[in-house]
Design an enzyme around this catalytic site. Sequence first.
Site, PDB file in Angstrom:
ATOM      1  N   ARG B   7     -19.342  46.144 -95.633  1.00 43.87           N
ATOM      2  CA  ARG B   7     -20.474  46.821 -94.972  1.00 43.87           C
ATOM      3  C   ARG B   7     -21.257  45.851 -94.077  1.00 43.87           C
ATOM      4  O   ARG B   7     -21.801  46.242 -93.054  1.00 43.87           O
ATOM      5  CB  ARG B   7     -21.392  47.476 -95.997  1.00 43.87           C
ATOM      6  CG  ARG B   7     -21.987  46.515 -96.998  1.00 43.87           C
ATOM      7  CD  ARG B   7     -23.002  47.203 -97.900  1.00 43.87           C
ATOM      8  NE  ARG B   7     -23.318  46.354 -99.036  1.00 43.87           N
ATOM      9  CZ  ARG B   7     -24.512  46.291 -99.603  1.00 43.87           C
ATOM     10  NH1 ARG B   7     -25.498  47.010 -99.150  1.00 43.87           N
ATOM     11  NH2 ARG B   7     -24.727  45.505-100.643  1.00 43.87           N
ATOM     12  N   SER B  34     -28.905  49.564 -96.649  1.00 41.00           N
ATOM     13  CA  SER B  34     -27.732  49.378 -97.500  1.00 41.00           C
ATOM     14  C   SER B  34     -26.433  49.502 -96.710  1.00 41.00           C
ATOM     15  O   SER B  34     -25.471  48.814 -96.983  1.00 41.00           O
ATOM     16  CB  SER B  34     -27.719  50.422 -98.619  1.00 41.00           C
ATOM     17  OG  SER B  34     -28.893  50.331 -99.372  1.00 41.00           O
ATOM     18  N   GLU B  55     -27.831  64.660 -95.754  1.00 47.13           N
ATOM     19  CA  GLU B  55     -26.520  64.270 -95.250  1.00 47.13           C
ATOM     20  C   GLU B  55     -25.814  65.380 -94.487  1.00 47.13           C
ATOM     21  O   GLU B  55     -25.017  65.125 -93.591  1.00 47.13           O
ATOM     22  CB  GLU B  55     -25.632  63.821 -96.422  1.00 47.13           C
ATOM     23  CG  GLU B  55     -26.126  62.581 -97.139  1.00 47.13           C
ATOM     24  CD  GLU B  55     -27.283  62.823 -98.076  1.00 47.13           C
ATOM     25  OE1 GLU B  55     -27.580  64.004 -98.387  1.00 47.13           O
ATOM     26  OE2 GLU B  55     -27.927  61.855 -98.505  1.00 47.13           O
ATOM     27  N   PHE B  80     -21.941  60.674-100.744  1.00 45.99           N
ATOM     28  CA  PHE B  80     -22.756  61.670-100.047  1.00 45.99           C
ATOM     29  C   PHE B  80     -22.079  62.113 -98.754  1.00 45.99           C
ATOM     30  O   PHE B  80     -22.124  63.284 -98.389  1.00 45.99           O
ATOM     31  CB  PHE B  80     -24.146  61.119 -99.766  1.00 45.99           C
ATOM     32  CG  PHE B  80     -24.800  60.561-100.998  1.00 45.99           C
ATOM     33  CD1 PHE B  80     -24.759  61.271-102.197  1.00 45.99           C
ATOM     34  CD2 PHE B  80     -25.418  59.328-100.991  1.00 45.99           C
ATOM     35  CE1 PHE B  80     -25.330  60.756-103.345  1.00 45.99           C
ATOM     36  CE2 PHE B  80     -25.987  58.813-102.140  1.00 45.99           C
ATOM     37  CZ  PHE B  80     -25.952  59.522-103.322  1.00 45.99           C
ATOM     38  N   HIS B 106     -20.287  51.732 -99.848  1.00 43.73           N
ATOM     39  CA  HIS B 106     -20.396  51.927-101.297  1.00 43.73           C
ATOM     40  C   HIS B 106     -19.275  52.813-101.841  1.00 43.73           C
ATOM     41  O   HIS B 106     -19.491  53.643-102.708  1.00 43.73           O
ATOM     42  CB  HIS B 106     -21.770  52.497-101.675  1.00 43.73           C
ATOM     43  CG  HIS B 106     -22.899  51.547-101.391  1.00 43.73           C
ATOM     44  ND1 HIS B 106     -23.144  51.033-100.145  1.00 43.73           N
ATOM     45  CD2 HIS B 106     -23.836  51.015-102.207  1.00 43.73           C
ATOM     46  CE1 HIS B 106     -24.186  50.227-100.200  1.00 43.73           C
ATOM     47  NE2 HIS B 106     -24.634  50.186-101.435  1.00 43.73           N
ATOM     48  N   ASP B 114     -24.730  51.373-110.378  1.00 43.66           N
ATOM     49  CA  ASP B 114     -25.273  52.705-110.067  1.00 43.66           C
ATOM     50  C   ASP B 114     -24.575  53.823-110.835  1.00 43.66           C
ATOM     51  O   ASP B 114     -25.113  54.906-110.988  1.00 43.66           O
ATOM     52  CB  ASP B 114     -25.211  52.976-108.560  1.00 43.66           C
ATOM     53  CG  ASP B 114     -26.444  52.447-107.855  1.00 43.66           C
ATOM     54  OD1 ASP B 114     -27.403  52.082-108.567  1.00 43.66           O
ATOM     55  OD2 ASP B 114     -26.455  52.383-106.620  1.00 43.66           O
ATOM     56  N   ARG B 164     -19.487  47.948-101.000  1.00 43.88           N
ATOM     57  CA  ARG B 164     -20.801  47.357-101.176  1.00 43.88           C
ATOM     58  C   ARG B 164     -20.689  45.893-101.566  1.00 43.88           C
ATOM     59  O   ARG B 164     -21.463  45.047-101.145  1.00 43.88           O
ATOM     60  CB  ARG B 164     -21.514  48.110-102.292  1.00 43.88           C
ATOM     61  CG  ARG B 164     -22.759  47.390-102.746  1.00 43.88           C
ATOM     62  CD  ARG B 164     -23.357  48.019-103.997  1.00 43.88           C
ATOM     63  NE  ARG B 164     -24.592  47.343-104.304  1.00 43.88           N
ATOM     64  CZ  ARG B 164     -24.951  46.970-105.535  1.00 43.88           C
ATOM     65  NH1 ARG B 164     -24.194  47.252-106.557  1.00 43.88           N
ATOM     66  NH2 ARG B 164     -26.094  46.357-105.726  1.00 43.88           N
TER      67      ARG B 164
END
Lengths: 319, 310, 281, 274
Positions: B7, B34, B55, B80, B106, B114, B164
């Site tokens: 990322r 992020s 989204e 998402f 991610h 998470d 991530r």
Amino acid sequence: MSEIKKSTRTSFAEAIVEVGNEYKDVVTVAADSASRYGDFVKKFPERCFNVGIAEQTMIGVAAGLALCGKIPVVTSYANFLAFRAIEQVRVDIATAGLDVKMVGTDTGFSSAWLGFTHLALEDVAAVRSIPNIVIIDPADATEAYLATKAMFEYKGPVYMRLRGRKDEPVLFGKDYVFEIGKGNVLREGKDVLIISSGSAVYESLIAWEILRQKGISAAVVNMATIRPLDEALLLEITSSVQSVVTVEHHNVTGGLGSAVAELLAEKRPDVKLLRMGVKDTFGTAGSEEMLKAYFGLDGNAIAERIKSFLKNDYKSEVN
Amino acid sequence: MAKIATREAYGEALAELGEEMKDIVVLDADLSKSTKTSVFAKKFPERFFNLGIAEQNLMGTAAGLATCGKIPFASTFAVFACGRAFEQIRNSICYPNLNVKIAATHAGITVGEDGATHQSIEDMALMRSLPNMTVISPVDAVETKKAVRAAAMLKGPVYLRLGRHPVETIFDDNYEFEVGKGVVLRDGKDVALIATGTMVGESLRAAEVLAKEGIDAMVVNIHTIKPIDEEAILKAAECGAVITAEEHSIIGGLGSAVAEVLIEKKPVLIKRIGIRDVFGMSGKPEELMKAYGITAEDIVNAAKSLLSID
Amino acid sequence: MNQNEEKIKAIRLVAERIRKDSLWMSTRAGTGHLGPALSIADILATLYVGVMKIDPKNPKWPDRDRLILSKGHGCLALYSILSQVGFFDRKYLGDFCTKCDTLLPGHPELKLPGVEANTGSLGHGIAIGMGMALAAKMDGKQYRVFVVTGDGELQEGSNWEAAMAAAHHKLDNLVVIVDRNRLQLGDLTENISKLEPLEEKWKSFGWRVKSINGHDIKELLSTLNDVPFSIGKPSAIIAHTVKGKGLKIAENKVEWHYKVLTKEQYEDLKEELALEELQDE
Amino acid sequence: MLKKEELVYLQEMAKKIRCHIIEMTAVAGSGHPGGSLSCTDILVALYFREMRIDPHNPVWEDRDRFVLSKGHAAPALYAVLAEKGYFPIEELKTLRKTGSMLQGHPDMKKTPGVDMTTGSLGQGLSAANGMAIAGKLDGKDYRVYVLLGDGELEEGQVWEAAMAAAHYKLDNLTAFVDHNGLQIDGPITDVMSPEIIEEKFKAFGWHVIDINGHDFEEIINAIEQAKKMKGKPTVIVANTVKGKGVPYMENEVDWHGKAPTQEQAQEALKALRG
């Protein structure tokens, strides 16, 4: 095959009323789709909820009801259930393994005229990518009726694919047995094994007849439960039949064909497989019959493809 | 070698490309820090749009921008992007074949703590099921940069799968990247390790271990899951045994794609390494890879068991 | 001291413990969403101690009030309060994100006693709560469903679907508490996608709304015990809060959405905030 | 103010469009006449008076855009596009046929003049936002119009998009709500009431105008007002009658997604032609 015709939606509506009588905890949640529940709505109005055109909320509400001991049934066009609300299906229902029955309608080519937005050709792929969910794709009204009842005997999330309002041929009689996770051998044969589900089963049976007249002996398996796949049955048959064809009214990617490919690739690498389905393209508008022909997925086209599949070196086959 | 998250490389690549290609616009759903689109946002604030935690609207807006000649990069977490907005991607982007790039970060279980809701192990399956979509899962920072550029040049929808967690940089700047072309990273004749994304590094490690035990493993990087490089896969299958490795469900992703190609065109022994149809959970990335059986060691064991069957 | 004042004092202590536990858990794990947990400490303390009908020894008691933490990333606070009221032993708090397959992951899951829904993906909680509220109406039960949402979370359209449907179904046993801390991951909510006028939005969707100070226990207690505000309508409470409340360096700081103290910072603050030892003895 | 001859022209055009809708759906044997008839006047006002478009150059960069978010009203849009000259009127007979450029729901890749593919409710406003943002970004003065159904407002994505449009101050965007009061399962107020629509949009930061959606004078005044509004998107809540113009279809929920038979079509055409 009898001459009787009936839609899978009709028999779902009939079965759901009986289920409602039997299980007091069964409730329905609709997203402007209440008509699919038939008389259930009239008979048990206090057990029916409509959240409007809001499929994500329909799933969330069902999760909440399930968490309070209800057994919710939700239904909508498969696209809005399995696409619009896929994340809610995943998080609210599947991660928790909640006892929610999800019924996607108008799958395959049965929403025909509505065009691509309503043509559900990737719904099995989407749902199958998520753990914990049983997937059933009944072949006819009889099986849809039995599957509707069976899914309430099973505890956990189920996704069932139904078709449109149009009546279609009834393939099975009263003696037909449906069990979640079990394939049904409809025809025995030794040259080729045809595995199909949903509306593709009828077309596969037509193909079987055409092939028979040409002297080709095909076995036909109705794989109404796409997950869990009846691995034992397939491994048993493929120990003697080495040519396998999957037929589905769904994209060839991610659905029945992929499930069978995954199994055979790992366990029976000596078998030849041809996956027939919609070849990674979107649908279009047309009547159900027209679309079956358009995508090469009616009985004639299936028989033709199988003939050339058996004739040619399969390595050069591009489905 | 330095560990860099893909990322991070994405953020830098976007900022560089933004200079060259004035039609690039970047959209995010409240996660720009992020997803690293913030790097672009700082440089080109007038071409950056944060649409908040929404989204579905993110994808719809990107579609609208694309109809007006822009090249939108829409970013959020993979769950998402592909889950919440799946239908919007299908109907508003893929069907009209609009020039939208979905760069989701991610992805995979190495998201870590998470937990299950945020660990996307189905994204490639979902994106691969959509006609017109190109699906790219880069290995490291270098490949990511090249993939971002290639995606910008390609006309049509592209899904970029980014991570991530910092990962080892495997390639140098001379590395050649072409959409849809697999890359043989190591030649071998006994078994082919076909991997994508984070699992390429694990496969290279596995190949080294196998070499010590006298097993000659080929390693192929399939960075483009769709369209899949059939030629490279068929060539790899000449080893007679194939292992696929991905940080993703074994259903619907690389493993399925390879199985589909081989069972139809060149049946060989196959073993799919990946998340075995279960949800993720919280934990440290390395622990999770171990728990789910997707480490170099698991690849080594799979290779050995495949070959002993032979 | 009258009874009410005593209760307020007790709640305040519980809220303080939530904050300390959150700091302790997150520092030990080196991860967690601290800011959004600290902002809801007073809300959760008031609900569990002063409002909700629960039986921690019987977490599945059918008549219990339910709480859904729709902003699942605020779970540090939830874990603390659930252990404080006795859903599970406090010793398990040390499991927060420190071991694989923990019962206390980075977003709450049903496997932990007291958790009512798997959340973590924003915008799901109100719909799930609505399902529970419908079930209560069906079964003629008196329980209520409380849903705590973030403010930025309200940018998700699924909330408004559910809000419309809850009003339509007259779910006065459903209460949404909006943690209005004005910050989301990236920036101020008003800079990212304007939420104001927030009260008007809820009203226009058919809800009764009150805005309160989300750190004032007295106001929280009286407001939460006053629901439904109107028979036949769901209630929304906009609780104005401070993100990172109680930890000076984190208050109103956007970066503390997903940031935790270093062990050194924790040791430095230990005395001032009367924090626990980081390591178990 | 609309000149008398302009008004007559628009009214005659609307009549023509309504006849096309009936004929098309009758030939196709399926389709959505009810919601097509209710939004006809809005479409006619937009395409035959308001919008800056060039049927000979459907992809002209500076054109005004239109997104039919309630994509099932495609027959109305197709009829308008055909009358406007985007494609021959003959094509209308191919509605919903395999291989036709006229799909059951609008398809921008197949039909000239269709600016966005739609059909899954709730998605159009987001796309319109994107077009409006692009316009601002490029300093272009085109305007973006989007038509939503009232039942469609039940989709959460509409409110995500509504929030964003206000946040980005998209005053080059005008939304219409075809407020005919009916959805598939029944009256919207029974199924899932999105009322009071005006208050919701106000609370979401929009300029709101309420009109009779069958009165050209009101439609055009509202559009003019929207164009003058600065810093805010405008929504025009157009109160309409589902099935407008065909007596047996008016306010009948059954005619949401059912085509008339040839006989019924004849009766409808007679009523429409008066």
